[in-house]
Design a protein around this motif. Structure first.
Motif, short mmCIF file in Angstrom:
data_model
loop_
_atom_site.label_atom_id
_atom_site.label_comp_id
_atom_site.label_asym_id
_atom_site.label_seq_id
_atom_site.Cartn_x
_atom_site.Cartn_y
_atom_site.Cartn_z
N SER A 33 0.81 -1.22 0.00
CA SER A 33 0.00 0.00 0.00
C SER A 33 0.85 1.27 0.00
N ASP A 34 2.17 1.11 0.02
CA ASP A 34 3.06 2.26 -0.03
C ASP A 34 3.34 2.66 -1.48
N LYS A 35 3.91 3.84 -1.65
CA LYS A 35 4.33 4.26 -2.98
C LYS A 35 5.32 3.24 -3.54
N PRO A 36 5.35 3.07 -4.86
CA PRO A 36 6.13 1.97 -5.44
C PRO A 36 7.61 2.00 -5.07
N GLU A 37 8.21 3.20 -5.01
CA GLU A 37 9.62 3.26 -4.68
C GLU A 37 9.87 2.81 -3.25
N ILE A 38 8.90 3.04 -2.36
CA ILE A 38 9.03 2.58 -0.98
C ILE A 38 8.83 1.07 -0.91
N SER A 39 7.83 0.56 -1.62
CA SER A 39 7.59 -0.88 -1.62
C SER A 39 8.77 -1.65 -2.19
N ARG A 40 9.37 -1.12 -3.25
CA ARG A 40 10.56 -1.78 -3.78
C ARG A 40 11.67 -1.81 -2.75
N GLY A 41 11.81 -0.72 -1.99
CA GLY A 41 12.81 -0.68 -0.94
C GLY A 41 12.55 -1.70 0.15
N ILE A 42 11.29 -1.90 0.49
CA ILE A 42 10.92 -2.90 1.50
C ILE A 42 11.30 -4.30 1.03
N LEU A 43 10.95 -4.63 -0.22
CA LEU A 43 11.29 -5.95 -0.75
C LEU A 43 12.80 -6.14 -0.79
N LYS A 44 13.51 -5.14 -1.24
CA LYS A 44 14.97 -5.23 -1.35
C LYS A 44 15.61 -5.47 0.01
N PHE A 45 15.19 -4.71 1.01
CA PHE A 45 15.79 -4.86 2.32
C PHE A 45 15.48 -6.24 2.91
N ALA A 46 14.22 -6.69 2.76
CA ALA A 46 13.85 -7.99 3.32
C ALA A 46 14.67 -9.12 2.71
N VAL A 47 14.85 -9.09 1.39
CA VAL A 47 15.64 -10.13 0.73
C VAL A 47 17.08 -10.09 1.22
N GLU A 48 17.64 -8.90 1.37
CA GLU A 48 19.01 -8.78 1.87
C GLU A 48 19.13 -9.37 3.27
N ASN A 49 18.09 -9.21 4.09
CA ASN A 49 18.13 -9.77 5.43
C ASN A 49 18.09 -11.29 5.38
N TYR A 50 17.29 -11.85 4.48
CA TYR A 50 17.28 -13.31 4.33
C TYR A 50 18.63 -13.80 3.82
N GLN A 51 19.26 -13.04 2.94
CA GLN A 51 20.56 -13.45 2.42
C GLN A 51 21.63 -13.46 3.51
N LYS A 52 21.51 -12.59 4.48
CA LYS A 52 22.49 -12.52 5.56
C LYS A 52 22.31 -13.66 6.56
N SER A 53 21.13 -14.23 6.63
CA SER A 53 20.90 -15.35 7.53
C SER A 53 21.55 -16.61 6.94
N LYS A 54 22.06 -17.48 7.78
CA LYS A 54 22.84 -18.63 7.30
C LYS A 54 22.04 -19.66 6.52
N PRO A 55 20.83 -20.05 6.94
CA PRO A 55 20.13 -21.10 6.19
C PRO A 55 19.71 -20.61 4.81
N PRO A 56 19.58 -21.51 3.85
CA PRO A 56 18.95 -21.13 2.58
C PRO A 56 17.52 -20.69 2.83
N PHE A 57 16.96 -19.90 1.91
CA PHE A 57 15.63 -19.36 2.12
C PHE A 57 14.78 -19.51 0.86
N TYR A 58 13.49 -19.44 1.06
CA TYR A 58 12.56 -19.34 -0.08
C TYR A 58 11.44 -18.39 0.32
N ILE A 59 11.26 -17.35 -0.49
CA ILE A 59 10.18 -16.38 -0.27
C ILE A 59 9.15 -16.59 -1.36
N ILE A 60 7.93 -16.95 -0.97
CA ILE A 60 6.83 -17.17 -1.90
C ILE A 60 6.11 -15.85 -2.16
N GLU A 61 5.64 -15.67 -3.38
CA GLU A 61 4.91 -14.44 -3.68
C GLU A 61 3.50 -14.49 -3.10
#
Length: 389
Positions: A109-137
């Motif tokens: 529900s945020d402006k697109p540039e903010i929503s893209r930032g949210i997705l980007k940051f969340a994925v980076e956080n999963y990447q920093k965690s040691k286990p492999p991850f899967y994010i479903i749409e």
């Protein structure tokens, strides 16, 4: 309850990069709350660890975090991102096998540039965690909620935004497999256990006068190509204990499709797999959601799909249809008791900001030798339930 926008007045489309950067910088300041991490690790060490071993598969699962770029103490907001950060910290600390997010990572529900930032940051956080991850749409992850709220409706996300920000990183990991570079179906193996991930927001991106033909938030479905890929993966699943995960529930307890398109066909395919059947999967539709495929599951050994796990509904429920367990998990996002849109299930939990009830998450363990699937909940979630597989 006051709600403050974290990006202040910087909302001009001409300054979208500034907005995205400020959003990203804000989320980077978020740190795991020690009392939350201690609580979740306590659940793992006291409840999960005594009931699992190295021959089993243990997964951290969140769903429906609905992250937003606001500070809210009663409903969706940055609390969703906090839950991701804290769950991933625990997954790293205790050494889990896999991290899974079942979709609606953001509220959309945020402006697109903010929503893209949210997705980007969340994925980076999963990447920093040691286990492999899967994010479903999830159905909120294409930002259509923002589009709905505009007087002049246009598509705020481009065709490939979600894939480039999230999905591509799922499949860059060597532990996560798919049949080809465009497949929406992924899987993960550990020993005799196979987890298959499907996309229940498999909706074609079609524009008409700048607006989408289908509202991704309101329309859920699975298309023919994904069903073909799922068929191929199942045909190659020999002597496996198979669990399928998606965002939305595919069928109701009565067996009717719970998706707008083809949820019942997914169920039919899973049942055919369990029956070692050969045949044809077909519906009466044409165009975007028409299906006509063949399958042959006669050479899959003792393989069986026992369970389908999802989120989306913002409550907990489980039911069995044609010997397959359908399990719905509660939303991780805060749903305060007095908020008008809060589901009755979460009102009963009386969820409160900065208390344990603020969050909701799960550890899922699959034991192929004991033929058992265990779910350990924390926060606003059922503490323990087990299923035969």
């Amino acid at each position: 309850m006051k709600i403050k926008n974290i990006t202040g007045k910087i909302f001009s489309p001409r300054r979208s990069e500034i907005v995205s950067t400020q959003t990203d910088n804000f989320f980077r300041k978020l740190k795991p709350r020690p009392y939350v991490v201690d609580y979740i690790e306590g659940v793992y060490k006291n409840s999960v660890l005594p009931n699992v071993n190295q021959d089993t598969l243990t997964i951290s699962v969140l769903t429906d975090t609905h992250a937003k770029a606001i500070a809210s103490a009663s409903y969706y907001g940055i609390n969703g991102m906090r839950h991701i950060i804290e769950a991933n910290q625990v997954a790293t600390d205790v050494g889990l096998d896999l991290n899974v997010h079942l979709g609606d990572l953001m509220d959309g529900s945020d402006k697109p540039e903010i929503s893209r930032g949210i997705l980007k940051f969340a994925v980076e956080n999963y990447q920093k965690s040691k286990p492999p991850f899967y994010i479903i749409e999830g159905n909120h992850d294409e930002n259509d909620k923002y589009d709905e709220h505009r007087f002049f409706k246009t598509a705020s996300f481009h065709r490939d935004d979600y894939d480039m920000l999230v999905a591509k990183y799922d499949f860059e990991q060597p532990e996560i497999f798919r049949l080809n570079q465009v497949s929406k179906v992924g899987w993960y193996d550990k020993g005799d256990v196979r987890i298959i991930f499907i996309d229940t927001s498999d909706i074609p991106y079609i524009l008409s006068n700048g607006s989408k033909k289908y509202d991704f938030k309101k329309v859920r479905g699975v298309r023919e190509q994904q069903l073909e890929d799922l068929t191929t993966i199942l045909e190659q699943s020999v002597d496996k204990h198979v669990v399928v995960m998606g965002h939305a529930n595919i069928i109701s307890p009565s067996g009717r499709s719970a998706l707008n398109f083809n949820g019942d066909l997914v169920q039919q395919l899973l049942v055919a797999f369990n029956n070692k059947a050969s045949g044809q999967l077909k519906n009466e539709l044409t165009g975007d959601f028409g299906v006509d495929i063949r399958y042959d599951f006669s050479s899959t050994g003792i393989s069986k799909v026992t369970t389908y796990i999802c989120g989306h509904m913002h409550y907990e429920k489980n039911y069995k249809v044609s010997e397959i367990n359908h399990i719905i998990l509660n939303c991780s996002a805060l749903m305060g008791k007095k908020h008008g849109l809060t589901m009755d299930y979460n009102k009963k939990w009386d969820r409160r900001y900065n208390e344990i009830s603020e969050l909701a998450g799960y550890f899922i363990n699959i034991d192929p030798k004991k033929l058992r699937l265990q779910i350990f909940g924390y926060g606003a979630a059922t503490r323990y339930v087990s299923f035969e597989i």
